[in-house]
Scaffold this motif. Sequence first.
Motif, PDB file in Angstrom:
ATOM      1  N   ALA A   1       0.827  -1.222   0.132  1.00  0.00           N
ATOM      2  CA  ALA A   1       0.123  -0.017  -0.257  1.00  0.00           C
ATOM      3  C   ALA A   1       0.902   1.437  -0.061  1.00  0.00           C
ATOM      4  CB  ALA A   1      -0.956  -0.026   1.402  1.00  0.00           C
ATOM      5  N   ALA A   2       1.857   1.297   0.716  1.00  0.00           N
ATOM      6  CA  ALA A   2       2.894   2.231   0.802  1.00  0.00           C
ATOM      7  C   ALA A   2       3.570   2.278  -0.584  1.00  0.00           C
ATOM      8  CB  ALA A   2       4.030   2.170   1.912  1.00  0.00           C
ATOM      9  N   ALA A   3       3.869   1.269  -1.056  1.00  0.00           N
ATOM     10  CA  ALA A   3       4.799   1.454  -2.436  1.00  0.00           C
ATOM     11  C   ALA A   3       3.747   2.044  -3.525  1.00  0.00           C
ATOM     12  CB  ALA A   3       5.263   0.194  -2.891  1.00  0.00           C
ATOM     13  N   ALA A   4       2.528   1.702  -3.427  1.00  0.00           N
ATOM     14  CA  ALA A   4       1.395   2.047  -4.478  1.00  0.00           C
ATOM     15  C   ALA A   4       1.343   3.661  -4.299  1.00  0.00           C
ATOM     16  CB  ALA A   4       0.181   1.621  -4.308  1.00  0.00           C
ATOM     17  N   ALA A   5       1.415   4.274  -3.065  1.00  0.00           N
ATOM     18  CA  ALA A   5       1.378   5.660  -2.939  1.00  0.00           C
ATOM     19  C   ALA A   5       2.575   6.351  -3.452  1.00  0.00           C
ATOM     20  CB  ALA A   5       1.308   6.148  -1.318  1.00  0.00           C
ATOM     21  N   LYS A   6       3.750   5.776  -3.141  1.00  0.00           N
ATOM     22  CA  LYS A   6       4.893   6.134  -3.942  1.00  0.00           C
ATOM     23  C   LYS A   6       4.989   6.290  -5.611  1.00  0.00           C
ATOM     24  CE  LYS A   6       9.206   7.475  -3.184  1.00  0.00           C
ATOM     25  NZ  LYS A   6       9.709   8.729  -2.338  1.00  0.00           N
ATOM     26  N   ASN A   7       4.397   5.040  -5.945  1.00  0.00           N
ATOM     27  CA  ASN A   7       4.451   4.915  -7.352  1.00  0.00           C
ATOM     28  C   ASN A   7       3.521   5.758  -8.120  1.00  0.00           C
ATOM     29  OD1 ASN A   7       6.477   3.137  -7.408  1.00  0.00           O
ATOM     30  ND2 ASN A   7       5.171   1.174  -7.221  1.00  0.00           N
ATOM     31  N   ALA A   8       2.443   6.183  -7.217  1.00  0.00           N
ATOM     32  CA  ALA A   8       1.400   6.869  -7.994  1.00  0.00           C
ATOM     33  C   ALA A   8       2.130   8.384  -8.726  1.00  0.00           C
ATOM     34  CB  ALA A   8       0.372   7.456  -7.107  1.00  0.00           C
ATOM     35  N   GLY A   9       2.770   8.984  -8.007  1.00  0.00           N
ATOM     36  CA  GLY A   9       3.644  10.107  -8.358  1.00  0.00           C
ATOM     37  C   GLY A   9       4.568   9.818  -9.471  1.00  0.00           C
ATOM     38  N   LYS A  10       5.335   8.905  -9.370  1.00  0.00           N
ATOM     39  CA  LYS A  10       6.251   8.644 -10.702  1.00  0.00           C
ATOM     40  C   LYS A  10       5.206   8.374 -11.860  1.00  0.00           C
ATOM     41  CE  LYS A  10       9.513   5.985  -7.586  1.00  0.00           C
ATOM     42  NZ  LYS A  10      10.673   6.812  -7.810  1.00  0.00           N
ATOM     43  N   GLU A  11       4.209   7.566 -11.760  1.00  0.00           N
ATOM     44  CA  GLU A  11       3.254   7.296 -13.020  1.00  0.00           C
ATOM     45  C   GLU A  11       2.953   8.621 -13.494  1.00  0.00           C
ATOM     46  OE1 GLU A  11       0.851   4.429 -11.365  1.00  0.00           O
ATOM     47  OE2 GLU A  11       2.674   2.828 -11.550  1.00  0.00           O
ATOM     48  N   ARG A  12       2.473   9.455 -12.645  1.00  0.00           N
ATOM     49  CA  ARG A  12       1.691  10.917 -13.039  1.00  0.00           C
ATOM     50  C   ARG A  12       2.588  11.703 -13.701  1.00  0.00           C
ATOM     51  NH1 ARG A  12       0.408  11.881  -8.289  1.00  0.00           N
ATOM     52  NH2 ARG A  12      -1.603  10.692  -8.354  1.00  0.00           N
ATOM     53  N   VAL A  13       3.919  11.783 -13.619  1.00  0.00           N
ATOM     54  CA  VAL A  13       4.833  12.558 -14.242  1.00  0.00           C
ATOM     55  C   VAL A  13       5.017  12.168 -15.724  1.00  0.00           C
ATOM     56  CG1 VAL A  13       7.265  12.774 -14.524  1.00  0.00           C
ATOM     57  CG2 VAL A  13       6.598  12.875 -12.313  1.00  0.00           C
ATOM     58  N   LEU A  14       4.718  10.577 -15.879  1.00  0.00           N
ATOM     59  CA  LEU A  14       4.701  10.258 -17.326  1.00  0.00           C
ATOM     60  C   LEU A  14       3.593  10.729 -18.068  1.00  0.00           C
ATOM     61  CD1 LEU A  14       6.449   6.872 -17.005  1.00  0.00           C
ATOM     62  CD2 LEU A  14       7.497   8.652 -17.826  1.00  0.00           C
ATOM     63  N   ALA A  15       2.577  10.496 -17.462  1.00  0.00           N
ATOM     64  CA  ALA A  15       1.169  11.062 -17.922  1.00  0.00           C
ATOM     65  C   ALA A  15       1.019  12.272 -18.230  1.00  0.00           C
ATOM     66  CB  ALA A  15       0.209  10.606 -17.181  1.00  0.00           C
ATOM     67  N   ASP A  16       1.475  13.101 -17.450  1.00  0.00           N
ATOM     68  CA  ASP A  16       1.680  14.570 -17.689  1.00  0.00           C
ATOM     69  C   ASP A  16       2.547  15.071 -18.696  1.00  0.00           C
ATOM     70  OD1 ASP A  16      -0.347  14.960 -15.711  1.00  0.00           O
ATOM     71  OD2 ASP A  16       1.392  15.528 -13.926  1.00  0.00           O
ATOM     72  N   THR A  17       3.605  14.420 -18.911  1.00  0.00           N
ATOM     73  CA  THR A  17       4.619  14.682 -19.760  1.00  0.00           C
ATOM     74  C   THR A  17       4.349  14.255 -21.147  1.00  0.00           C
ATOM     75  OG1 THR A  17       6.293  13.387 -19.180  1.00  0.00           O
ATOM     76  CG2 THR A  17       6.368  15.463 -18.290  1.00  0.00           C
ATOM     77  N   LEU A  18       4.005  12.746 -21.307  1.00  0.00           N
ATOM     78  CA  LEU A  18       4.025  12.027 -22.389  1.00  0.00           C
ATOM     79  C   LEU A  18       2.203  12.425 -23.027  1.00  0.00           C
ATOM     80  CD1 LEU A  18       5.418   8.759 -21.653  1.00  0.00           C
ATOM     81  CD2 LEU A  18       6.390  10.766 -23.021  1.00  0.00           C
ATOM     82  N   GLY A  19       1.497  12.640 -22.195  1.00  0.00           N
ATOM     83  CA  GLY A  19       0.163  13.037 -22.616  1.00  0.00           C
ATOM     84  C   GLY A  19      -0.712  11.850 -22.496  1.00  0.00           C
ATOM     85  N   THR A  20      -0.194  10.774 -22.325  1.00  0.00           N
ATOM     86  CA  THR A  20      -0.680   9.347 -22.085  1.00  0.00           C
ATOM     87  C   THR A  20       0.060   8.418 -21.024  1.00  0.00           C
ATOM     88  OG1 THR A  20      -1.788   7.433 -23.043  1.00  0.00           O
ATOM     89  CG2 THR A  20       0.240   8.306 -23.846  1.00  0.00           C
TER      90      THR A  20
END
Length: 399
Positions: free
Chosen positions: A249-268
């Motif tokens: 659960a803690a790892a999921a909270a950490k990974n959410a931010g990592k994945e959000r950066v890709l979605a924001d910069t790649l558009g998907t």
Amino acid sequence: MSASVSPSVSRVGVWLIGARGSVATTVVAGCAAVTAGLHPPTGLVTETPMFADSGLPALSSLVFGGHDTVDCPLPKRAEALAAGGVLPPGLPTAVRAELSAADREIRTGGPLPGDSRGEEELIAAFACDLRDFIRRYDLARAVVVNVASTEPPPTGAALPPSALYAAAALRAGCPYVNFTPSTGLDHPALTPLVASAGLPYAGRDGKTGQTLLRSVLGPMFTQRALTVRAWSGTNLLGGGDGASLADPAAAAAKNAGKERVLADTLGTAPEGEVHIDDVPALGDWKTAWDHIAFDGFLGTRMILQTIWQGCDSALAAPLVLDLARLTARAHETGLSGPLGELGFYFKDPAGEGPGALAEQYAALRRFAERLRRAGAEPRGDRLARPGGRAAADRIEEGR
């Protein structure tokens, strides 16, 4: 630092949640080392010409304290970090006085096992510790910075520890920075208090390694019109964060931010996941590996692989000092609400702002100019000083 600042200098408190952890210890030792001229301010963006004449509090004016649930003294913790190669040899001895002074200002956090206090009692106790710290040192203001280990996302209506500390910061009239992916101010129960506090805040989850690199590489693919098919990553780390992130659960909270950066910069959001493995033998060191599959002209399939190896505390500490100084100055000039201009430092920034590092750096540069233009007359002292009719009192009355 508290042991050497002249009484005539306006002092600013930095109240660290997780004050005896590796990051906090490196913050205190590093600030003392740079102030004494023992080491250059490498990694401190606030010490670059961009922030000249911006009115930031001097490193020598910072006074450290905090909350923690462990009792290992900072000097001993610093010795362990030096033995592990995190701090330079001899530095714990050279700055022992500053480490000891900060250690004397660390109060017991919570809730501890068997703690029968309710949420209101805990918040009141934490806020009392903050007010006492501000009063005894006659501080112009104090900034609360959460550098504790990552906690799992909350379930139900109960406030997790990070939210209890954040609520205490609001009640004490202190600006708040969440350097972790933990809940902090982002709990629905705190929304009314955040809105009424009139305080600046920033967060969340400091961008120190793998995500920093992603925020540079993602825009590169977009700007060159290259299609990213998949982006996978693995993190190997030890220390307290490695242990806490072993919890899915803690790892999921950490990974959410990592994945959000890709979605924001790649558009998907591309295919692929980030895995976090706890390797206790690594201690405070971490390795991040990324595997990027992308298409070029005429569908030619290509691969980019990156390896980032670094020391988590040494990467984080200068960012924490930057954020404390910037948030304190924002408070002094009367700014309130989310400081979106500080997205440069975070995986999941508060407020609106771009995800690409170059654009975030441009926003930070504009913020530096904004602070430079701010009037010399402080407007925020009343928010932090005990007895003032400001945010702290409004929150107290509103409960």
